[in-house]
Motif scaffolding. Sequence first.
Motif, PDB file in Angstrom:
ATOM      1  N   TYR A  44       0.647  -0.989   0.082  1.00  0.00           N
ATOM      2  CA  TYR A  44      -0.024  -0.090   0.019  1.00  0.00           C
ATOM      3  C   TYR A  44       0.946   1.310  -0.097  1.00  0.00           C
ATOM      4  O   TYR A  44       0.755   2.025  -0.806  1.00  0.00           O
TER       5      TYR A  44
ATOM      6  N   LYS B  37      -8.229   8.979   0.055  1.00  0.00           N
ATOM      7  CA  LYS B  37      -8.731   7.769   0.083  1.00  0.00           C
ATOM      8  C   LYS B  37      -8.033   6.912  -0.846  1.00  0.00           C
ATOM      9  O   LYS B  37      -7.607   7.342  -1.837  1.00  0.00           O
ATOM     10  N   GLY B  38      -7.728   5.923  -0.246  1.00  0.00           N
ATOM     11  CA  GLY B  38      -6.956   4.594  -1.009  1.00  0.00           C
ATOM     12  C   GLY B  38      -7.689   3.504  -0.830  1.00  0.00           C
ATOM     13  O   GLY B  38      -7.925   3.061   0.098  1.00  0.00           O
ATOM     14  N   GLU B  39      -7.940   2.781  -1.866  1.00  0.00           N
ATOM     15  CA  GLU B  39      -8.564   1.554  -1.823  1.00  0.00           C
ATOM     16  C   GLU B  39      -7.666   0.612  -2.503  1.00  0.00           C
ATOM     17  O   GLU B  39      -7.162   0.698  -3.648  1.00  0.00           O
ATOM     18  N   ILE B  40      -7.141  -0.577  -1.977  1.00  0.00           N
ATOM     19  CA  ILE B  40      -6.289  -1.693  -2.451  1.00  0.00           C
ATOM     20  C   ILE B  40      -7.061  -2.906  -2.697  1.00  0.00           C
ATOM     21  O   ILE B  40      -7.903  -3.324  -1.842  1.00  0.00           O
ATOM     22  N   GLN B  41      -6.740  -3.659  -3.716  1.00  0.00           N
ATOM     23  CA  GLN B  41      -7.063  -5.178  -3.600  1.00  0.00           C
ATOM     24  C   GLN B  41      -5.984  -5.791  -3.768  1.00  0.00           C
ATOM     25  O   GLN B  41      -5.187  -5.697  -4.530  1.00  0.00           O
TER      26      GLN B  41
ATOM     27  N   LEU C 148      -4.293  -0.567  -6.614  1.00  0.00           N
ATOM     28  CA  LEU C 148      -4.770   0.646  -5.722  1.00  0.00           C
ATOM     29  C   LEU C 148      -5.312   1.618  -6.574  1.00  0.00           C
ATOM     30  O   LEU C 148      -4.760   2.176  -7.733  1.00  0.00           O
TER      31      LEU C 148
ATOM     32  N   ARG D 151      -4.335   5.621 -10.457  1.00  0.00           N
ATOM     33  CA  ARG D 151      -4.274   4.170 -10.504  1.00  0.00           C
ATOM     34  C   ARG D 151      -3.009   3.598 -10.328  1.00  0.00           C
ATOM     35  O   ARG D 151      -1.953   4.049 -11.130  1.00  0.00           O
TER      36      ARG D 151
ATOM     37  N   GLY E 241      -6.102   5.489  -5.704  1.00  0.00           N
ATOM     38  CA  GLY E 241      -6.034   6.565  -4.966  1.00  0.00           C
ATOM     39  C   GLY E 241      -6.637   7.866  -5.414  1.00  0.00           C
ATOM     40  O   GLY E 241      -6.461   8.245  -6.491  1.00  0.00           O
ATOM     41  N   ASP E 242      -7.314   8.409  -4.140  1.00  0.00           N
ATOM     42  CA  ASP E 242      -8.048   9.692  -4.579  1.00  0.00           C
ATOM     43  C   ASP E 242      -7.050  10.732  -3.857  1.00  0.00           C
ATOM     44  O   ASP E 242      -7.096  10.979  -2.839  1.00  0.00           O
TER      45      ASP E 242
END
Length: 150
Positions: free
Chosen positions: A56, A85-89, A142, A128, A144-145
């Motif tokens: 991350y 904000k960050g969303e990771i898969q 990931l 991205r 990321g905003d």
Amino acid sequence: MEVNPQELIAILKDKIALYEHLGITVEEISASRVRFKVSLEKNRNHKGTAFGGSLYASGVLAAYALALAGLKAHQIPTENIVIAKGEIQYLRPVDTDFEVVSEFRSTQEQEDFYKTLQTSGRVRGLIRTQILGEGGSLKASLLGDFVVRL
């Protein structure tokens, strides 16, 4: 305007203390793409794979570097960049050194990001980042905003 990779690396080393600890080698840094090579050895967890927090952090750092490179390329005088904000898969374990690649999702989004910042003094946009293993296999993704202010 071209960006000076050495200047950007110096900023990362100076402003982001974690940079030095992650074992990052900058392979490419421009306003349109950032690519890091990251050492597994410095980021290994108890299972012998890359620690999720390191994946991350290296992803966010690459996206930060992309935004910074764009600011320098557009001659926008700020380094005021934060992730909102960050969303990771996490898709597969990372058991080798890995690459981290950051790009805007489209050229249009990239252009709009910097135009909005210049006209309004603030922008929020998505960057991205992909974590790639041997042979370019996708290990994590990931989104990321990021917010930038003048």
